[in-house]
Design a protein around this motif. Structure first.
Motif, PDB file in Angstrom:
ATOM      1  N   LEU A  26     -11.582  20.470   2.475  1.00 57.68           N
ATOM      2  CA  LEU A  26     -11.322  19.241   2.056  1.00 57.68           C
ATOM      3  C   LEU A  26      -9.918  18.939   1.690  1.00 57.68           C
ATOM      4  N   SER A  27      -9.434  17.751   1.878  1.00 53.75           N
ATOM      5  CA  SER A  27      -7.913  17.314   1.764  1.00 53.75           C
ATOM      6  C   SER A  27      -7.896  16.196   0.828  1.00 53.75           C
ATOM      7  N   PRO A  28      -7.639  16.434  -0.280  1.00 57.02           N
ATOM      8  CA  PRO A  28      -7.470  15.062  -1.172  1.00 57.02           C
ATOM      9  C   PRO A  28      -6.462  13.969  -0.813  1.00 57.02           C
ATOM     10  N   ARG A  29      -6.848  12.605  -0.970  1.00 55.82           N
ATOM     11  CA  ARG A  29      -5.916  11.635  -0.594  1.00 55.82           C
ATOM     12  C   ARG A  29      -6.045  10.553  -1.774  1.00 55.82           C
ATOM     13  N   PHE A  30      -4.913   9.758  -2.174  1.00 54.01           N
ATOM     14  CA  PHE A  30      -4.787   8.753  -3.029  1.00 54.01           C
ATOM     15  C   PHE A  30      -4.097   7.561  -2.329  1.00 54.01           C
ATOM     16  N   VAL A  31      -4.837   6.608  -2.403  1.00 55.19           N
ATOM     17  CA  VAL A  31      -4.284   5.407  -1.917  1.00 55.19           C
ATOM     18  C   VAL A  31      -4.240   4.158  -2.842  1.00 55.19           C
ATOM     19  N   ALA A  32      -2.991   3.484  -2.909  1.00 55.88           N
ATOM     20  CA  ALA A  32      -2.668   2.624  -3.994  1.00 55.88           C
ATOM     21  C   ALA A  32      -2.226   1.359  -3.485  1.00 55.88           C
ATOM     22  N   VAL A  33      -2.726   0.098  -3.817  1.00 60.74           N
ATOM     23  CA  VAL A  33      -2.583  -1.203  -3.459  1.00 60.74           C
ATOM     24  C   VAL A  33      -2.131  -1.957  -4.570  1.00 60.74           C
ATOM     25  N   GLU A  34      -1.022  -2.582  -4.453  1.00 57.64           N
ATOM     26  CA  GLU A  34      -0.456  -3.653  -5.517  1.00 57.64           C
ATOM     27  C   GLU A  34      -0.291  -4.753  -4.839  1.00 57.64           C
ATOM     28  N   GLU A  35      -0.624  -5.796  -5.637  1.00 60.75           N
ATOM     29  CA  GLU A  35      -0.257  -7.473  -5.315  1.00 60.75           C
ATOM     30  C   GLU A  35       0.023  -8.189  -6.831  1.00 60.75           C
ATOM     31  N   GLY A  36       1.337  -8.363  -6.895  1.00 60.79           N
ATOM     32  CA  GLY A  36       1.622  -8.962  -8.326  1.00 60.79           C
ATOM     33  C   GLY A  36       1.279  -7.870  -9.388  1.00 60.79           C
ATOM     34  N   GLU A  37       0.527  -8.380 -10.355  1.00 62.70           N
ATOM     35  CA  GLU A  37       0.183  -7.572 -11.599  1.00 62.70           C
ATOM     36  C   GLU A  37      -1.289  -6.972 -11.059  1.00 62.70           C
ATOM     37  N   ARG A  38      -1.859  -7.099  -9.923  1.00 65.83           N
ATOM     38  CA  ARG A  38      -3.117  -6.637  -9.828  1.00 65.83           C
ATOM     39  C   ARG A  38      -2.915  -4.976  -9.141  1.00 65.83           C
ATOM     40  N   ARG A  39      -3.640  -4.163  -9.677  1.00 69.14           N
ATOM     41  CA  ARG A  39      -3.496  -2.684  -9.199  1.00 69.14           C
ATOM     42  C   ARG A  39      -4.644  -2.259  -8.471  1.00 69.14           C
ATOM     43  N   LEU A  47       1.028  -1.163   0.125  1.00 65.89           N
ATOM     44  CA  LEU A  47       0.038   0.061   0.015  1.00 65.89           C
ATOM     45  C   LEU A  47       1.036   1.175  -0.071  1.00 65.89           C
ATOM     46  N   ARG A  48       0.538   2.216  -0.840  1.00 71.73           N
ATOM     47  CA  ARG A  48       1.387   3.466  -0.768  1.00 71.73           C
ATOM     48  C   ARG A  48       0.252   4.591  -0.956  1.00 71.73           C
ATOM     49  N   SER A  49       0.687   5.685  -0.334  1.00 70.91           N
ATOM     50  CA  SER A  49      -0.016   7.148  -0.557  1.00 70.91           C
ATOM     51  C   SER A  49       0.599   7.815  -1.666  1.00 70.91           C
ATOM     52  N   LEU A  50      -0.223   8.151  -2.809  1.00 69.53           N
ATOM     53  CA  LEU A  50       0.307   8.880  -3.902  1.00 69.53           C
ATOM     54  C   LEU A  50       0.044  10.419  -3.919  1.00 69.53           C
ATOM     55  N   SER A  51       0.937  11.090  -4.493  1.00 70.28           N
ATOM     56  CA  SER A  51       0.704  12.296  -4.869  1.00 70.28           C
ATOM     57  C   SER A  51      -0.108  12.368  -6.085  1.00 70.28           C
ATOM     58  N   LEU A  52      -0.828  13.728  -6.586  1.00 68.31           N
ATOM     59  CA  LEU A  52      -1.590  13.834  -7.499  1.00 68.31           C
ATOM     60  C   LEU A  52      -0.979  13.159  -8.829  1.00 68.31           C
ATOM     61  N   PRO A  53       0.304  13.686  -9.245  1.00 68.91           N
ATOM     62  CA  PRO A  53       0.975  13.330 -10.315  1.00 68.91           C
ATOM     63  C   PRO A  53       1.393  11.863 -10.353  1.00 68.91           C
ATOM     64  N   GLU A  54       1.543  11.205  -9.184  1.00 71.18           N
ATOM     65  CA  GLU A  54       1.708   9.748  -9.148  1.00 71.18           C
ATOM     66  C   GLU A  54       0.380   9.021  -9.372  1.00 71.18           C
ATOM     67  N   ALA A  55      -0.805   9.562  -8.869  1.00 70.74           N
ATOM     68  CA  ALA A  55      -1.946   8.914  -8.924  1.00 70.74           C
ATOM     69  C   ALA A  55      -2.394   9.118 -10.353  1.00 70.74           C
TER      70      ALA A  55
END
Length: 336
Positions: A42-55, A3-11
């Motif tokens: 309001l404060s935007p957040r982006f949460v990414a989860v990765e498992e193998g090839e799944r995103r 799990l990662r928290s992403l910036s807007l460009p990363e998201a």
């Protein structure tokens, strides 16, 4: 699972790499970030989860709860929920659980309220409460959709054509301020709640979203109806619109939706998502208007989950009057 928290460009890069064939514009990270300009809380957040090839990518707003150390989480105005490149049930459940553990632990979130997008049905795997809200309308652009228009709509479109109304569209950004003023005037004329009146900064941010389009119906250069459309892979989304009394008399809003559907089809898009009514009643006038353009109905669902019961009890004690007035609302202490 990572799990990662992403910036807007990363998201934005993460979502693009998913390669979605169908993706409504309101689920883009750029839209979420722009929507946060509606309210300084309001404060935007982006949460990414990765498992193998799944995103899996989820964007949401966090808001500090006044008088406490807690926060709540919510979808942006319109729709939210995650986007993923896998429908594997086990992965989706695990991604939600990882996200909620992160929100509860790292972000001090006690409760969340989400609006899932009907086109994606992205409530799959959600471990909280999912409730039906209302029916919404979508136009299948791969069909001869205009052939199914009811007689009343055909008559309105003929009236608009006889009046010489013209449909056109252009990039939204150069006209963001002009549309903002037009939309605010229409909302204020209707007596709309201030929650639905957006300032220029909001519309300028919408103009920075990929695929933001301005649709116009004009006569002799005057705007009779205008709409902000959000185009994404495979989908055009009807986001905000306004008209004037002369436009209503000549059926300009109907001409606009018909023109937007034809233009989207010609651009190779497969769906025009129109949304639903202003409430959940099946006879809602706005739902009736949109329903003339397509017989296709989709269920719109909302979701909620208390992530920290003890913290949530503290919030209920802090806002006892608000909770008593709106016990059915997961986030009862503010308008979401």
């Amino acid at each position: 699972m990572r799990l990662r928290s992403l910036s807007l460009p990363e998201a934005q890069a993460f979502q693009q790499a998913l390669g979605c064939e169908r993706l409504p514009g309101t689920l883009s990270p750029c839209y979420l970030a722009g929507d946060a300009l509606r309210d300084a809380a309001l404060s935007p957040r982006f949460v990414a989860v990765e498992e193998g090839e799944r995103r899996w990518l989820h964007g949401l707003h966090l808001t500090d709860i006044p008088g406490s150390r807690w926060r709540d989480a919510s979808s942006p105005y319109g729709y939210g929920g995650p986007v993923a490149n896998s429908r594997d049930a086990g992965f989706l459940v695990a991604a939600w659980q990882a996200c909620h553990e992160h929100l509860r632990g790292e972000e001090r979130v006690v409760v969340e309220y989400l609006r899932f997008h009907p086109l994606l049905a992205n409530e799959a795997g959600y471990p909280g409460q999912v409730l039906p809200n209302r029916e919404v309308v979508s136009v299948d652009l791969t069909t001869d959709f205009a052939a199914a228009y009811p007689l009343r709509l055909q008559q309105v479109l003929r009236k608009s054509a006889r009046a010489g109304l013209h449909y056109g569209e252009q990039p939204f950004a150069p006209q963001a301020r002009a549309f903002g003023a037009y939309h605010r005037a229409a909302m204020q004329a209707m007596g709309a709640d201030a929650f639905y009146v957006f300032d220029d900064a909001y519309f300028e941010a919408m103009g920075r979203c990929p695929g933001a389009r301005l649709a116009l119906v004009t006569a002799d250069g005057a705007w009779l109806a205008a709409a902000l459309l959000l185009d994404g892979p495979g989908v055009r989304e009807y986001h905000l619109a306004a008209t004037v009394p002369e436009g209503r008399r000549l059926g300009a809003s109907s001409a606009l939706l018909h023109g937007a559907a034809e233009a989207a089809r010609d651009a190779g898009l497969r769906q025009l998502y129109l949304g639903g009514g202003t409430d959940a009643k099946p006879d809602n006038p706005l739902l009736f208007f949109k329903g003339g353009f397509s017989p296709l109905r989709l269920p719109y669902r909302t979701g909620s989950r208390v992530l920290d019961p003890a913290g949530y009890d503290e919030v209920k004690a802090l806002f006892a009057a608000q909770h008593a007035a709106h016990p059915q609302r997961p986030i009862f202490h503010r308008k979401v």
